[in-house]
Scaffold this motif. Structure first.
Motif, PDB file in Angstrom:
ATOM      1  N   PRO A  84       0.786  -1.245   0.000  1.00  0.00           N
ATOM      2  CA  PRO A  84       0.000   0.000   0.000  1.00  0.00           C
ATOM      3  C   PRO A  84       0.814   1.290   0.000  1.00  0.00           C
ATOM      4  CG  PRO A  84       0.023  -0.981   2.203  1.00  0.00           C
ATOM      5  CD  PRO A  84       0.682  -1.974   1.285  1.00  0.00           C
ATOM      6  N   ALA A  85       2.130   1.219   0.138  1.00  0.00           N
ATOM      7  CA  ALA A  85       2.946   2.431   0.179  1.00  0.00           C
ATOM      8  C   ALA A  85       2.749   3.273  -1.077  1.00  0.00           C
ATOM      9  CB  ALA A  85       4.418   2.078   0.336  1.00  0.00           C
ATOM     10  N   GLU A  86       2.807   4.599  -0.907  1.00  0.00           N
ATOM     11  CA  GLU A  86       2.653   5.508  -2.042  1.00  0.00           C
ATOM     12  C   GLU A  86       3.920   5.600  -2.884  1.00  0.00           C
ATOM     13  OE1 GLU A  86       1.547   9.249  -0.386  1.00  0.00           O
ATOM     14  OE2 GLU A  86      -0.452   8.581   0.221  1.00  0.00           O
ATOM     15  N   THR A  87       5.061   5.332  -2.253  1.00  0.00           N
ATOM     16  CA  THR A  87       6.347   5.422  -2.944  1.00  0.00           C
ATOM     17  C   THR A  87       7.106   4.115  -2.793  1.00  0.00           C
ATOM     18  OG1 THR A  87       6.530   7.807  -2.612  1.00  0.00           O
ATOM     19  CG2 THR A  87       8.574   6.610  -3.017  1.00  0.00           C
ATOM     20  N   LEU A  88       7.637   3.630  -3.897  1.00  0.00           N
ATOM     21  CA  LEU A  88       8.511   2.460  -3.889  1.00  0.00           C
ATOM     22  C   LEU A  88       9.931   2.931  -4.150  1.00  0.00           C
ATOM     23  CD1 LEU A  88       6.479   0.025  -6.198  1.00  0.00           C
ATOM     24  CD2 LEU A  88       6.381   0.185  -3.700  1.00  0.00           C
ATOM     25  N   ILE A  89      10.875   2.486  -3.341  1.00  0.00           N
ATOM     26  CA  ILE A  89      12.276   2.717  -3.670  1.00  0.00           C
ATOM     27  C   ILE A  89      12.881   1.364  -3.982  1.00  0.00           C
ATOM     28  CG2 ILE A  89      12.939   2.832  -1.218  1.00  0.00           C
ATOM     29  CD1 ILE A  89      15.149   4.918  -2.408  1.00  0.00           C
ATOM     30  N   VAL A  90      13.350   1.227  -5.202  1.00  0.00           N
ATOM     31  CA  VAL A  90      13.794  -0.048  -5.744  1.00  0.00           C
ATOM     32  C   VAL A  90      15.314  -0.086  -5.763  1.00  0.00           C
ATOM     33  CG1 VAL A  90      13.710  -1.599  -7.727  1.00  0.00           C
ATOM     34  CG2 VAL A  90      11.700  -0.216  -7.141  1.00  0.00           C
ATOM     35  N   ALA A  91      15.901  -0.906  -4.917  1.00  0.00           N
ATOM     36  CA  ALA A  91      17.347  -1.104  -4.902  1.00  0.00           C
ATOM     37  C   ALA A  91      17.658  -2.303  -5.798  1.00  0.00           C
ATOM     38  CB  ALA A  91      17.850  -1.341  -3.479  1.00  0.00           C
ATOM     39  N   GLY A  92      18.169  -1.988  -6.962  1.00  0.00           N
ATOM     40  CA  GLY A  92      18.451  -3.015  -7.951  1.00  0.00           C
ATOM     41  C   GLY A  92      19.028  -2.344  -9.171  1.00  0.00           C
ATOM     42  N   VAL A  93      18.572  -2.747 -10.343  1.00  0.00           N
ATOM     43  CA  VAL A  93      19.005  -2.096 -11.575  1.00  0.00           C
ATOM     44  C   VAL A  93      17.784  -1.563 -12.316  1.00  0.00           C
ATOM     45  CG1 VAL A  93      21.164  -3.354 -11.805  1.00  0.00           C
ATOM     46  CG2 VAL A  93      19.086  -4.332 -12.772  1.00  0.00           C
ATOM     47  N   LYS A  94      18.031  -0.713 -13.309  1.00  0.00           N
ATOM     48  CA  LYS A  94      16.976   0.143 -13.853  1.00  0.00           C
ATOM     49  C   LYS A  94      15.765  -0.626 -14.368  1.00  0.00           C
ATOM     50  CE  LYS A  94      16.186   4.159 -16.799  1.00  0.00           C
ATOM     51  NZ  LYS A  94      16.767   5.095 -17.790  1.00  0.00           N
ATOM     52  N   PHE A  95      15.971  -1.769 -14.996  1.00  0.00           N
ATOM     53  CA  PHE A  95      14.815  -2.468 -15.544  1.00  0.00           C
ATOM     54  C   PHE A  95      13.849  -2.872 -14.429  1.00  0.00           C
ATOM     55  CE2 PHE A  95      17.436  -6.308 -14.778  1.00  0.00           C
ATOM     56  CZ  PHE A  95      16.502  -7.161 -14.211  1.00  0.00           C
ATOM     57  N   MET A  96      14.358  -3.087 -13.212  1.00  0.00           N
ATOM     58  CA  MET A  96      13.486  -3.428 -12.091  1.00  0.00           C
ATOM     59  C   MET A  96      12.620  -2.240 -11.691  1.00  0.00           C
ATOM     60  SD  MET A  96      16.230  -5.583  -9.808  1.00  0.00           S
ATOM     61  CE  MET A  96      17.089  -6.999 -10.517  1.00  0.00           C
ATOM     62  N   GLY A  97      13.204  -1.038 -11.709  1.00  0.00           N
ATOM     63  CA  GLY A  97      12.430   0.155 -11.430  1.00  0.00           C
ATOM     64  C   GLY A  97      11.376   0.412 -12.497  1.00  0.00           C
ATOM     65  N   GLU A  98      11.753   0.195 -13.759  1.00  0.00           N
ATOM     66  CA  GLU A  98      10.787   0.362 -14.852  1.00  0.00           C
ATOM     67  C   GLU A  98       9.621  -0.608 -14.695  1.00  0.00           C
ATOM     68  OE1 GLU A  98      13.422   1.947 -18.643  1.00  0.00           O
ATOM     69  OE2 GLU A  98      13.089  -0.199 -18.418  1.00  0.00           O
ATOM     70  N   THR A  99       9.930  -1.846 -14.359  1.00  0.00           N
ATOM     71  CA  THR A  99       8.872  -2.847 -14.174  1.00  0.00           C
ATOM     72  C   THR A  99       7.931  -2.442 -13.058  1.00  0.00           C
ATOM     73  OG1 THR A  99      10.300  -4.623 -14.997  1.00  0.00           O
ATOM     74  CG2 THR A  99       8.420  -5.273 -13.658  1.00  0.00           C
ATOM     75  N   ALA A 100       8.494  -1.949 -11.957  1.00  0.00           N
ATOM     76  CA  ALA A 100       7.658  -1.494 -10.843  1.00  0.00           C
ATOM     77  C   ALA A 100       6.734  -0.358 -11.273  1.00  0.00           C
ATOM     78  CB  ALA A 100       8.539  -1.056  -9.677  1.00  0.00           C
ATOM     79  N   LYS A 101       7.245   0.569 -12.055  1.00  0.00           N
ATOM     80  CA  LYS A 101       6.437   1.706 -12.510  1.00  0.00           C
ATOM     81  C   LYS A 101       5.344   1.254 -13.467  1.00  0.00           C
ATOM     82  CE  LYS A 101       5.394   6.076 -12.737  1.00  0.00           C
ATOM     83  NZ  LYS A 101       4.836   6.775 -11.552  1.00  0.00           N
ATOM     84  N   ILE A 102       5.650   0.332 -14.349  1.00  0.00           N
ATOM     85  CA  ILE A 102       4.652  -0.169 -15.294  1.00  0.00           C
ATOM     86  C   ILE A 102       3.510  -0.854 -14.553  1.00  0.00           C
ATOM     87  CG2 ILE A 102       4.248  -1.856 -17.144  1.00  0.00           C
ATOM     88  CD1 ILE A 102       7.202  -1.247 -18.004  1.00  0.00           C
ATOM     89  N   LEU A 103       3.849  -1.625 -13.527  1.00  0.00           N
ATOM     90  CA  LEU A 103       2.838  -2.367 -12.780  1.00  0.00           C
ATOM     91  C   LEU A 103       2.049  -1.485 -11.824  1.00  0.00           C
ATOM     92  CD1 LEU A 103       4.849  -5.619 -12.007  1.00  0.00           C
ATOM     93  CD2 LEU A 103       2.953  -5.383 -13.606  1.00  0.00           C
ATOM     94  N   THR A 104       2.669  -0.387 -11.385  1.00  0.00           N
ATOM     95  CA  THR A 104       1.997   0.502 -10.432  1.00  0.00           C
ATOM     96  C   THR A 104       2.171   1.955 -10.879  1.00  0.00           C
ATOM     97  OG1 THR A 104       3.984   0.492  -9.053  1.00  0.00           O
ATOM     98  CG2 THR A 104       2.243  -1.052  -8.464  1.00  0.00           C
ATOM     99  N   PRO A 105       1.544   2.358 -11.974  1.00  0.00           N
ATOM    100  CA  PRO A 105       1.758   3.707 -12.505  1.00  0.00           C
ATOM    101  C   PRO A 105       1.281   4.815 -11.565  1.00  0.00           C
ATOM    102  CG  PRO A 105      -0.070   2.620 -13.630  1.00  0.00           C
ATOM    103  CD  PRO A 105       0.608   1.573 -12.800  1.00  0.00           C
ATOM    104  N   ASN A 106       0.410   4.471 -10.632  1.00  0.00           N
ATOM    105  CA  ASN A 106      -0.093   5.463  -9.679  1.00  0.00           C
ATOM    106  C   ASN A 106       0.896   5.748  -8.556  1.00  0.00           C
ATOM    107  OD1 ASN A 106      -0.673   2.696  -8.942  1.00  0.00           O
ATOM    108  ND2 ASN A 106      -1.773   3.487  -7.166  1.00  0.00           N
ATOM    109  N   LYS A 107       1.948   4.942  -8.437  1.00  0.00           N
ATOM    110  CA  LYS A 107       2.916   5.120  -7.369  1.00  0.00           C
ATOM    111  C   LYS A 107       4.157   5.856  -7.873  1.00  0.00           C
ATOM    112  CE  LYS A 107       1.529   1.052  -4.703  1.00  0.00           C
ATOM    113  NZ  LYS A 107       1.969  -0.169  -4.006  1.00  0.00           N
ATOM    114  N   ARG A 108       4.811   6.511  -6.952  1.00  0.00           N
ATOM    115  CA  ARG A 108       6.100   7.127  -7.261  1.00  0.00           C
ATOM    116  C   ARG A 108       7.165   6.045  -7.095  1.00  0.00           C
ATOM    117  NH1 ARG A 108       9.212  11.996  -4.047  1.00  0.00           N
ATOM    118  NH2 ARG A 108      10.243  12.922  -5.863  1.00  0.00           N
ATOM    119  N   VAL A 109       7.997   5.871  -8.105  1.00  0.00           N
ATOM    120  CA  VAL A 109       9.055   4.861  -8.060  1.00  0.00           C
ATOM    121  C   VAL A 109      10.414   5.559  -8.112  1.00  0.00           C
ATOM    122  CG1 VAL A 109      10.076   2.839  -9.160  1.00  0.00           C
ATOM    123  CG2 VAL A 109       7.584   3.118  -9.143  1.00  0.00           C
ATOM    124  N   LEU A 110      11.192   5.356  -7.071  1.00  0.00           N
ATOM    125  CA  LEU A 110      12.519   5.943  -6.971  1.00  0.00           C
ATOM    126  C   LEU A 110      13.576   4.848  -6.992  1.00  0.00           C
ATOM    127  CD1 LEU A 110      11.868   8.459  -4.040  1.00  0.00           C
ATOM    128  CD2 LEU A 110      11.859   8.979  -6.488  1.00  0.00           C
TER     129      LEU A 110
END
Length: 348
Positions: A84-110
């Motif tokens: 339920p968090a509004e912001t995801l911070i993804v420690a990994g590599v860029k494609f993982m952050g992109e995947t998170a944003k695609i799946l949850t476009p309403n969330k802020r992904v850092l």
């Protein structure tokens, strides 16, 4: 040589990785200060930290301590979408952050840094890969998760290493022929196991590609009682020496279930944190990347994963901005979402 093979040959011959500098080591006092600050920022920003098994131990420990997740890329994606968090911070590599944003476009992904990439992603640019796929219009396109959003959007299916074998076996049983990209070693492993008709993009992970057969055999002679654990992104000759082959999560499970007390592990050494946490009485040894012909570009640890330092996480949470926030074009995201959802639904 057909046009598809020519495209790959020219691309691979001209690849030039620009490896990042390693983050400056922190003292214990600095680590403690950053950890305390990050915990406060996660609460303030209604954020959760998701970390890959290949990040450094202090990052994984911090994710666990703050109610986040340490996992492979499939479970990272699933966790981020459900949390339920509004912001995801993804420690990994860029494609993982992109995947998170695609799946949850309403969330802020850092991300700690948007410069943390992947040799598989670099080695599979969308223009060349799309041209390669066009050479085989009758085939189903299956791409590994270690690819850009644009490559995912070109695919029919996205897979992680934890479901790739099962998914290709499923498609093969339906009579489908496959274009596979980008990891050639994983693709060849799957083709050998399933008998599926697959044409391969010739990419490779710089970490797994460097494990050496002769050096591994020599190490096994020193530790004859050890079980060898190998990720299938490794060369076939290394895979053939394995007692267990699998994704990060599958190798962790094998380290718990096999009776051996000692393990030689052919994957990124970041995985040792979780293996040692779950089996503290066991001994884990890095598979060798040295030996004849070795370049040791990675030395068993992804240089881009190593960019996910505590200082960078704190900065991302404090400032956000173009250095840290992931954006994906909405039309591209819509097209990439279809094969990503197929992946998640397949393993639901």
């Amino acid at each position: 040589m057909n046009q598809a093979e020519l495209i790959q040959t020219r691309l691979i011959e001209n690849l030039d990785y620009s490896f990042p500098a390693k983050p400056k080591p922190l003292t214990e006092a600095q680590q403690a200060e950053y950890i305390a600050r990050i915990k406060d920022l996660l609460r303030e920003k209604n954020a959760v930290l998701v970390a890959h098994y290949y990040t450094d131990p202090e990052i994984q420990a911090l994710a666990e301590a703050t109610g986040g997740k340490v996992s492979d890329s499939l479970e990272m994606a699933r966790f981020g979408a459900e949390h339920p968090a509004e912001t995801l911070i993804v420690a990994g590599v860029k494609f993982m952050g992109e995947t998170a944003k695609i799946l949850t476009p309403n969330k802020r992904v850092l991300m700690p840094t948007l410069d943390a990439t992947c040799s598989l992603d670099i080695g599979c640019p969308i223009e060349e890969f799309s041209a390669f796929c066009d050479e085989y219009p009758d085939r189903t396109v299956v791409v590994y998760a270690n690819t850009s959003a644009a490559v995912k959007a070109r695919a029919d299916w996205v897979v992680t290493s934890s479901i790739a074998l099962e998914l290709v076996d499923y498609l093969d049983a339906k009579g489908e022929k496959i274009v596979w990209g980008p990891d050639k070693h994983l693709g060849n492993y799957i083709a050998k196991k399933t008998g599926a008709d697959m044409v391969m993009w010739q990419g490779a992970c710089i970490v797994h590609d460097e494990f050496k057969t002769k050096a591994l055999e020599d190490l096994k002679a020193v530790y004859p009682e050890a079980a060898i654990l190998v990720h299938p992104e490794s060369p076939e000759q290394v895979v053939n020496l394995a007692d267990a082959v699998g994704s990060t999560s599958q190798l962790i499970k094998a380290s718990q279930e096999l009776p051996n007390e000692t393990f030689i592990v052919a994957t990124d050494r970041g995985i040792f944190y979780k293996m040692q946490q779950l089996s503290p009485h066991k001994h884990f040894i890095e598979a060798p990347t040295a030996g004849s012909g070795a370049t040791c570009r990675s030395c068993a640890h992804c240089p881009w994963m190593a960019m996910n330092g505590l200082a960078a996480i704190a900065e991302a949470l404090e400032t956000g901005g173009p250095k840290h926030e992931i954006f994906v074009d909405p039309d591209l995201a819509k097209r990439a979402l279809k094969p990503l959802n197929r992946m998640l639904d397949f393993k639901a």
